[in-house]
Design a protein around this motif. Structure first.
Motif, PDB file in Angstrom:
ATOM      1  N   SER A  63     -25.614 -38.504  66.900  1.00  0.00           N
ATOM      2  CA  SER A  63     -24.606 -39.135  67.744  1.00  0.00           C
ATOM      3  C   SER A  63     -23.621 -39.904  66.868  1.00  0.00           C
ATOM      4  O   SER A  63     -23.862 -40.128  65.680  1.00  0.00           O
ATOM      5  CB  SER A  63     -25.264 -40.072  68.753  1.00  0.00           C
ATOM      6  N   ALA A  64     -22.532 -40.333  67.466  1.00  0.00           N
ATOM      7  CA  ALA A  64     -21.537 -41.121  66.735  1.00  0.00           C
ATOM      8  C   ALA A  64     -22.154 -42.406  66.203  1.00  0.00           C
ATOM      9  O   ALA A  64     -21.718 -42.938  65.189  1.00  0.00           O
ATOM     10  CB  ALA A  64     -20.352 -41.427  67.649  1.00  0.00           C
ATOM     11  N   SER A  65     -23.158 -42.905  66.892  1.00  0.00           N
ATOM     12  CA  SER A  65     -23.850 -44.124  66.450  1.00  0.00           C
ATOM     13  C   SER A  65     -25.212 -43.756  65.881  1.00  0.00           C
ATOM     14  O   SER A  65     -26.214 -44.378  66.203  1.00  0.00           O
ATOM     15  CB  SER A  65     -24.005 -45.089  67.618  1.00  0.00           C
ATOM     16  N   GLY A  66     -25.270 -42.749  65.030  1.00  0.00           N
ATOM     17  CA  GLY A  66     -26.516 -42.199  64.507  1.00  0.00           C
ATOM     18  C   GLY A  66     -27.503 -43.211  63.990  1.00  0.00           C
ATOM     19  O   GLY A  66     -28.676 -43.178  64.337  1.00  0.00           O
ATOM     20  N   ARG A  67     -27.048 -44.140  63.161  1.00  0.00           N
ATOM     21  CA  ARG A  67     -27.976 -45.137  62.623  1.00  0.00           C
ATOM     22  C   ARG A  67     -28.495 -46.055  63.715  1.00  0.00           C
ATOM     23  O   ARG A  67     -29.653 -46.435  63.715  1.00  0.00           O
ATOM     24  CB  ARG A  67     -27.302 -45.973  61.538  1.00  0.00           C
ATOM     25  N   VAL A  68     -27.625 -46.400  64.638  1.00  0.00           N
ATOM     26  CA  VAL A  68     -28.048 -47.256  65.755  1.00  0.00           C
ATOM     27  C   VAL A  68     -29.096 -46.529  66.587  1.00  0.00           C
ATOM     28  O   VAL A  68     -30.149 -47.093  66.903  1.00  0.00           O
ATOM     29  CB  VAL A  68     -26.839 -47.671  66.622  1.00  0.00           C
ATOM     30  N   GLU A  69     -28.817 -45.285  66.941  1.00  0.00           N
ATOM     31  CA  GLU A  69     -29.761 -44.519  67.756  1.00  0.00           C
ATOM     32  C   GLU A  69     -31.081 -44.322  67.019  1.00  0.00           C
ATOM     33  O   GLU A  69     -32.158 -44.484  67.600  1.00  0.00           O
ATOM     34  CB  GLU A  69     -29.158 -43.166  68.125  1.00  0.00           C
ATOM     35  N   ALA A  70     -31.039 -43.999  65.741  1.00  0.00           N
ATOM     36  CA  ALA A  70     -32.260 -43.828  64.951  1.00  0.00           C
ATOM     37  C   ALA A  70     -33.045 -45.136  64.880  1.00  0.00           C
ATOM     38  O   ALA A  70     -34.268 -45.139  64.976  1.00  0.00           O
ATOM     39  CB  ALA A  70     -31.930 -43.317  63.556  1.00  0.00           C
ATOM     40  N   ALA A  71     -32.348 -46.250  64.724  1.00  0.00           N
ATOM     41  CA  ALA A  71     -33.013 -47.552  64.691  1.00  0.00           C
ATOM     42  C   ALA A  71     -33.657 -47.866  66.042  1.00  0.00           C
ATOM     43  O   ALA A  71     -34.756 -48.421  66.098  1.00  0.00           O
ATOM     44  CB  ALA A  71     -32.033 -48.648  64.307  1.00  0.00           C
ATOM     45  N   GLN A  72     -32.990 -47.521  67.127  1.00  0.00           N
ATOM     46  CA  GLN A  72     -33.565 -47.731  68.463  1.00  0.00           C
ATOM     47  C   GLN A  72     -34.822 -46.910  68.646  1.00  0.00           C
ATOM     48  O   GLN A  72     -35.816 -47.379  69.205  1.00  0.00           O
ATOM     49  CB  GLN A  72     -32.537 -47.386  69.540  1.00  0.00           C
ATOM     50  N   ILE A  73     -34.817 -45.679  68.167  1.00  0.00           N
ATOM     51  CA  ILE A  73     -35.995 -44.826  68.252  1.00  0.00           C
ATOM     52  C   ILE A  73     -37.129 -45.434  67.425  1.00  0.00           C
ATOM     53  O   ILE A  73     -38.268 -45.520  67.890  1.00  0.00           O
ATOM     54  CB  ILE A  73     -35.670 -43.390  67.789  1.00  0.00           C
ATOM     55  N   ALA A  74     -36.820 -45.871  66.214  1.00  0.00           N
ATOM     56  CA  ALA A  74     -37.839 -46.481  65.356  1.00  0.00           C
ATOM     57  C   ALA A  74     -38.438 -47.728  66.011  1.00  0.00           C
ATOM     58  O   ALA A  74     -39.654 -47.952  65.959  1.00  0.00           O
ATOM     59  CB  ALA A  74     -37.252 -46.820  63.985  1.00  0.00           C
TER      60      ALA A  74
ATOM     61  N   GLN B 140     -35.507 -24.166  65.055  1.00  0.00           N
ATOM     62  CA  GLN B 140     -34.205 -23.860  64.447  1.00  0.00           C
ATOM     63  C   GLN B 140     -33.050 -24.425  65.276  1.00  0.00           C
ATOM     64  O   GLN B 140     -32.087 -24.942  64.729  1.00  0.00           O
ATOM     65  CB  GLN B 140     -34.053 -22.344  64.291  1.00  0.00           C
ATOM     66  N   ASP B 141     -33.142 -24.331  66.593  1.00  0.00           N
ATOM     67  CA  ASP B 141     -32.067 -24.779  67.486  1.00  0.00           C
ATOM     68  C   ASP B 141     -32.392 -26.145  68.098  1.00  0.00           C
ATOM     69  O   ASP B 141     -32.163 -26.372  69.271  1.00  0.00           O
ATOM     70  CB  ASP B 141     -31.827 -23.742  68.578  1.00  0.00           C
ATOM     71  N   VAL B 142     -32.865 -27.051  67.276  1.00  0.00           N
ATOM     72  CA  VAL B 142     -33.324 -28.358  67.743  1.00  0.00           C
ATOM     73  C   VAL B 142     -32.208 -29.130  68.453  1.00  0.00           C
ATOM     74  O   VAL B 142     -31.042 -29.043  68.076  1.00  0.00           O
ATOM     75  CB  VAL B 142     -33.902 -29.185  66.572  1.00  0.00           C
ATOM     76  N   VAL B 143     -32.594 -29.856  69.482  1.00  0.00           N
ATOM     77  CA  VAL B 143     -31.683 -30.742  70.209  1.00  0.00           C
ATOM     78  C   VAL B 143     -31.923 -32.158  69.687  1.00  0.00           C
ATOM     79  O   VAL B 143     -33.068 -32.589  69.529  1.00  0.00           O
ATOM     80  CB  VAL B 143     -31.947 -30.660  71.728  1.00  0.00           C
ATOM     81  N   PHE B 144     -30.844 -32.864  69.427  1.00  0.00           N
ATOM     82  CA  PHE B 144     -30.924 -34.238  68.928  1.00  0.00           C
ATOM     83  C   PHE B 144     -30.843 -35.210  70.090  1.00  0.00           C
ATOM     84  O   PHE B 144     -30.244 -34.877  71.105  1.00  0.00           O
ATOM     85  CB  PHE B 144     -29.771 -34.511  67.953  1.00  0.00           C
ATOM     86  N   PRO B 145     -31.362 -36.397  69.965  1.00  0.00           N
ATOM     87  CA  PRO B 145     -32.207 -36.927  68.903  1.00  0.00           C
ATOM     88  C   PRO B 145     -33.648 -36.433  69.051  1.00  0.00           C
ATOM     89  O   PRO B 145     -34.049 -35.983  70.121  1.00  0.00           O
ATOM     90  CB  PRO B 145     -32.122 -38.436  69.115  1.00  0.00           C
TER      91      PRO B 145
END
Length: 89
Positions: free
Chosen positions: A74-85, A37-42
């Motif tokens: 994060s402010a760069s959510g798509r960038v960070e998600a793409a980096q993770i992928a 429930q209290d997940v930390v991102f990313p």
């Protein structure tokens, strides 16, 4: 297979992800089947895991389709998600 192909695949993929410094540098150990429930991102979340029988006359097996979701706020959510992928690949 005692635990089934889907669970065996998830266990193996989880171990591989946690051993990959490129992944853990981005999400630490936050790789979930179901995030708290209290997940930390990313974080990474297992999505679908679908085994498809691939038996022959002499052996049993399966092709397992698996998908993961990368979550970021994060402010760069798509960038960070793409980096993770990219790290997962």
């Amino acid at each position: 297979m005692a635990d089934g192909y889907a669970l065996a695949t998830q266990v193996g993929v989880l171990a591989a992800l946690k051993a990959n410094s490129g992944v853990t540098n981005l999400v630490s150990s936050r790789i979930y089947d179901e995030p708290p429930q209290d997940v930390v991102f990313p974080y990474l979340r297992f999505n679908t895991i679908q085994p498809n029988a691939f038996d022959t006359d002499t052996s049993q097996g399966a092709l397992v389709d698996i998908s993961l979701e990368a979550h970021s706020r994060s402010a760069s959510g798509r960038v960070e998600a793409a980096q993770i992928a990219e790290a997962v690949q």
